[in-house]
Design a protein around this motif. Structure first.
Motif, mmCIF file in Angstrom:
data_model
loop_
_atom_site.group_PDB
_atom_site.id
_atom_site.type_symbol
_atom_site.label_atom_id
_atom_site.label_comp_id
_atom_site.label_asym_id
_atom_site.label_seq_id
_atom_site.Cartn_x
_atom_site.Cartn_y
_atom_site.Cartn_z
ATOM 1 N N VAL A 263 0.845 -1.200 0.000
ATOM 2 C CA VAL A 263 0.000 0.000 0.000
ATOM 3 C C VAL A 263 0.877 1.246 0.000
ATOM 4 O O VAL A 263 1.295 1.727 1.057
ATOM 5 N N PRO A 264 1.200 1.803 -1.189
ATOM 6 C CA PRO A 264 1.793 3.136 -1.217
ATOM 7 C C PRO A 264 0.771 4.145 -0.691
ATOM 8 O O PRO A 264 -0.412 4.089 -1.035
ATOM 9 N N ALA A 265 1.228 5.065 0.121
ATOM 10 C CA ALA A 265 0.288 5.947 0.821
ATOM 11 C C ALA A 265 -0.616 6.727 -0.117
ATOM 12 O O ALA A 265 -1.757 7.041 0.239
ATOM 13 N N HIS A 266 -0.145 7.051 -1.332
ATOM 14 C CA HIS A 266 -0.906 7.972 -2.173
ATOM 15 C C HIS A 266 -1.615 7.307 -3.348
ATOM 16 O O HIS A 266 -2.164 8.012 -4.204
ATOM 17 N N ASP A 267 -1.626 5.978 -3.399
ATOM 18 C CA ASP A 267 -2.340 5.288 -4.477
ATOM 19 C C ASP A 267 -3.761 4.964 -4.007
ATOM 20 O O ASP A 267 -3.953 4.138 -3.109
ATOM 21 N N VAL A 268 -4.741 5.613 -4.615
ATOM 22 C CA VAL A 268 -6.138 5.424 -4.197
ATOM 23 C C VAL A 268 -6.540 3.962 -4.283
ATOM 24 O O VAL A 268 -7.216 3.426 -3.388
ATOM 25 N N THR A 269 -6.123 3.273 -5.347
ATOM 26 C CA THR A 269 -6.556 1.895 -5.556
ATOM 27 C C THR A 269 -5.897 0.913 -4.592
ATOM 28 O O THR A 269 -6.400 -0.197 -4.407
ATOM 29 N N ALA A 270 -4.784 1.290 -3.983
ATOM 30 C CA ALA A 270 -4.073 0.371 -3.091
ATOM 31 C C ALA A 270 -4.880 0.052 -1.838
ATOM 32 O O ALA A 270 -4.625 -0.966 -1.179
ATOM 33 N N TYR A 271 -5.853 0.906 -1.517
ATOM 34 C CA TYR A 271 -6.664 0.689 -0.313
ATOM 35 C C TYR A 271 -7.896 -0.174 -0.585
ATOM 36 O O TYR A 271 -8.658 -0.465 0.352
#
Length: 279
Positions: A263-271
């Motif tokens: 989960v990169p902090a700024h990737d919306v799809t990673a969450y």
């Protein structure tokens, strides 16, 4: 553009963890801001506009709950105005972490503190609304206290208790040391200096068997993992205190991509897959 070298995939056992059965993970999206992919990772398109997430993650644990980062707070407009003009981007605020906690009927007395991956404005703005301790290591505390990138942290954290932790645990998944927050392997922090002096990766193990690596800003988008793409040269020079360390730790995380959720902090799809607290 040629990707970074492919590191050997992690094939060993994952570290032992005994997360309690009632442990849970929730996302609290506090807003987004816009950046072109060309500025986010090597090979990104200038015409590809990306919404960068500013999301806090709530870890519910019987040993005391934690937020990983705090996202945008109620004074985010003021915080963005305090940035140099070249760092400002169009943004869309959502409810702050505190507002979402309250809307979900959450008892904020259960919140042990906020564990920051690093002290940049888009990770700490929401501290302004939460009177809880800040968990931080000595390297990041030094960065936050004196570097220009810590100016918003200095504004919002003045009234907070600072709980300093040390990396006094063993090597963990290729990283040289660790800090086990609860002592059960469910939340383990490792040093990943390079983006800032004391930036970290936070590993979370859930009772379902799911594993997460919250990698902060090692990469801003999942493309950095999938394409093995670091930031463009200009952004490395502007954003990272030690780009070589970022590159080395990025490849450590790439090696783990088949065994856990990155989960990169700024990737919306990673969450995706992490439930909202208010669902």
């Amino acid at each position: 553009m040629a990707p970074l070298p492919l590191p050997p995939a992690w094939t060993g056992p994952l570290p032992e963890a005994a997360p309690p059965g009632d442990m849970a993970l929730y996302r609290l999206p506090t807003g987004t801001y816009e950046t072109r992919a060309a500025f986010a990772f090597k090979g990104g398109s200038f015409g590809d506009r990306r919404r960068f997430a500013a999301t806090a993650v709530l870890v519910r644990h019987p040993g005391g709950d934690l937020l990983i980062d705090a996202g945008f707070g109620s004074r985010v407009e003021q915080h963005i105005r305090s940035l140099p003009s070249y760092e400002r981007s169009p943004y869309e605020p959502a409810d702050s972490a505190r507002t979402q906690l309250d809307a979900g009927g959450y008892d904020r007395a259960d919140l042990r503190g906020v564990l920051v991956t690093h002290a940049h404005w888009d990770h700490v703005s929401g501290l302004d609304d939460l009177r809880v301790p800040v968990l931080i290591n000595a390297g990041e505390l030094e960065y936050a206290g004196g570097h220009r990138g810590g100016r918003v942290f200095r504004d919002v954290a003045g009234e907070h208790k600072i709980t300093e932790y040390r990396f006094d645990g063993p090597p963990y998944l290729g990283f040289p040391a660790s800090f086990d927050v609860y002592g059960d392997g469910s939340v383990v922090v490792v040093p990943a200096p390079g983006h800032t002096t004391g930036s970290v990766v936070v590993f979370v193990a859930l009772p379902t068997g799911a594993r997460y690596a919250f990698v902060g800003d090692l990469t801003w988008q999942l493309d950095g993992i999938r394409r093995r793409a670091e930031r463009p040269l200009m952004m490395r020079m502007l954003a990272d205190v030690d780009p070589a360390r970022v590159r080395a730790d990025l490849l450590r995380v790439v090696a783990l991509a088949d065994v856990m959720h990155i989960v990169p902090a700024h990737d919306v799809t990673a969450y995706d897959g992490i439930p909202l607290l208010t669902d």
